[in-house]
Design an enzyme around this catalytic site. Structure first.
Site, short mmCIF file in Angstrom:
data_model
loop_
_atom_site.label_atom_id
_atom_site.label_comp_id
_atom_site.label_asym_id
_atom_site.label_seq_id
_atom_site.Cartn_x
_atom_site.Cartn_y
_atom_site.Cartn_z
N ASP A 51 8.92 6.66 -2.29
CA ASP A 51 8.48 7.94 -2.83
C ASP A 51 7.95 7.65 -4.22
OD1 ASP A 51 8.20 10.39 -4.08
OD2 ASP A 51 10.05 11.24 -3.30
N VAL A 93 -14.12 11.04 4.17
CA VAL A 93 -13.59 10.13 5.19
C VAL A 93 -12.77 10.95 6.18
CG1 VAL A 93 -12.10 8.13 5.60
CG2 VAL A 93 -13.48 8.23 3.52
N ILE A 102 0.85 -1.19 0.00
CA ILE A 102 0.00 0.00 0.00
C ILE A 102 0.88 1.23 0.00
CG2 ILE A 102 -1.86 1.23 1.20
CD1 ILE A 102 -2.36 -1.50 2.69
N ASN A 125 -2.60 4.34 -3.24
CA ASN A 125 -3.33 5.23 -2.35
C ASN A 125 -2.70 6.61 -2.22
OD1 ASN A 125 -5.08 5.97 0.09
ND2 ASN A 125 -3.02 5.98 0.99
N LYS A 160 -8.44 13.00 -10.15
CA LYS A 160 -9.17 11.81 -9.74
C LYS A 160 -10.09 11.30 -10.84
CE LYS A 160 -7.45 11.09 -5.71
NZ LYS A 160 -6.66 9.86 -5.46
N TYR A 180 -7.49 18.95 -8.52
CA TYR A 180 -7.60 17.69 -7.77
C TYR A 180 -8.72 16.84 -8.37
CZ TYR A 180 -8.42 14.35 -4.02
OH TYR A 180 -8.61 13.19 -3.31
#
Length: 295
Positions: A55, A180, A8, A83, A151, A147
């Site tokens: 990174d 979240v 992850i 993620n 996405k 942003y």
């Protein structure tokens, strides 16, 4: 190998990656929790997870991470979770494209480069790619344009991956994430501010809190509950290819699936306080015009 493995990206404490790492660990996975700064994931090492420095924008770092996982697993990786993410809040008229490009490097291009690097391990295990997307990739919420666009790009990229990886039976899952509760906003170095010469400046008291995520925080769901949903889907024999989870996810799915093409022009203005913002801007413009007339 009997124990399933997962790597992850972006597992800094308090974030989505952190919660996913702990949830996969509870399900019995061998978890490789990565972060650019490993000091931010030491709490996971204490829980028995394996820490990897990564990174996602650095080619050397990516290669080293792949070597580390390959040596540890014998050349297999069952799940890769892309993620890592970066944010940028600013009206498009006031935005700095150089900042936006750096954000795209993390949010979009790194998803490709990290997946390319781990592809041999995923192919060897007929594994799964999970890309963490956002409802903002579907809904053009004001002041987060770059942003949102990053996405939206990740959403299409995931479908692209699923088709192009199908010869090797590697799956690709998009998680369209709603609000979240994480420490993302706490970790911002500075609260975003409008420049004083911005055309939106008369409404900064409405816009700046929205840029900082104040509207999102009000309805956000618990990050651990969100992670449980994501992991539960990931380990199913036939997982959902498009998973929606988090506050506002269901509403966004309904609107984007069954609504007309410009439905957001109707839905978002009251949520984003655009009528109030418009009135403040126009009032300031009128005051300025009246001042010019009296000169």
């Amino acid at each position: 190998m009997d124990q399933k493995t997962v790597l992850i990206t972006g597992c800094s404490e308090g974030g989505i990656g952190d919660a996913l790492a702990k949830s996969f660990h509870k399900k019995g996975f061998r978890v490789f929790a990565s972060a650019r700064n490993t000091a931010k994931v030491q709490h996971l090492k204490e829980l028995g997870l394996e820490i990897v420095q990564l990174d996602v924008t650095d080619e050397t770092s990516i290669k080293q991470a792949v070597s580390t996982v390959k040596a540890a697993t014998g050349g297999y990786l069952d799940i890769l979770v892309n993620n890592s993410g970066s944010g940028y809040s600013m009206p498009l008229l006031d935005s700095d494209v150089s900042v936006a490009k750096k954000m795209f490097d993390v949010n979009f291009f790194a998803v490709v480069t990290v997946t390319q690097a781990f592809a041999p391990l995923l192919i060897a295990s007929q594994g799964t790619i999970i890309n963490i997307g956002s409802v903002l990739g579907k809904a053009p919420f004001p002041w987060h344009g770059y942003y949102n666009a990053s996405k939206a790009a990740v959403a299409l990229l995931t479908d692209q991956m699923r088709l192009e990886f199908s010869p090797w039976k590697v799956r690709a899952i998009l998680v369209t994430t709603g609000a979240v509760k994480t420490r993302l906003l706490e970790n911002l170095p500075n609260a975003p501010h409008l420049p004083e010469n911005s055309l939106y400046y008369p409404a900064k008291d409405e816009i700046e809190p929205a840029m900082a995520g104040a509207l999102v925080e009000k309805s956000a769901v618990d990050v651990d509950s969100y992670a449980e949903v994501v992991v539960k889907n990931a380990i199913r024999s036939s997982p959902k290819k498009h998973l929606w989870s988090g506050a506002g996810a269901l509403m966004t799915w309904l609107a984007s699936t069954f609504g007309w093409s410009t439905i957001w022009d109707t839905v978002l203005p009251p949520i984003a306080h655009l009528p109030i913002i418009t009135n403040k801007i126009r009032s300031a413009e009128k005051v300025g015009q009246d001042h010019q007339k009296t000169k």
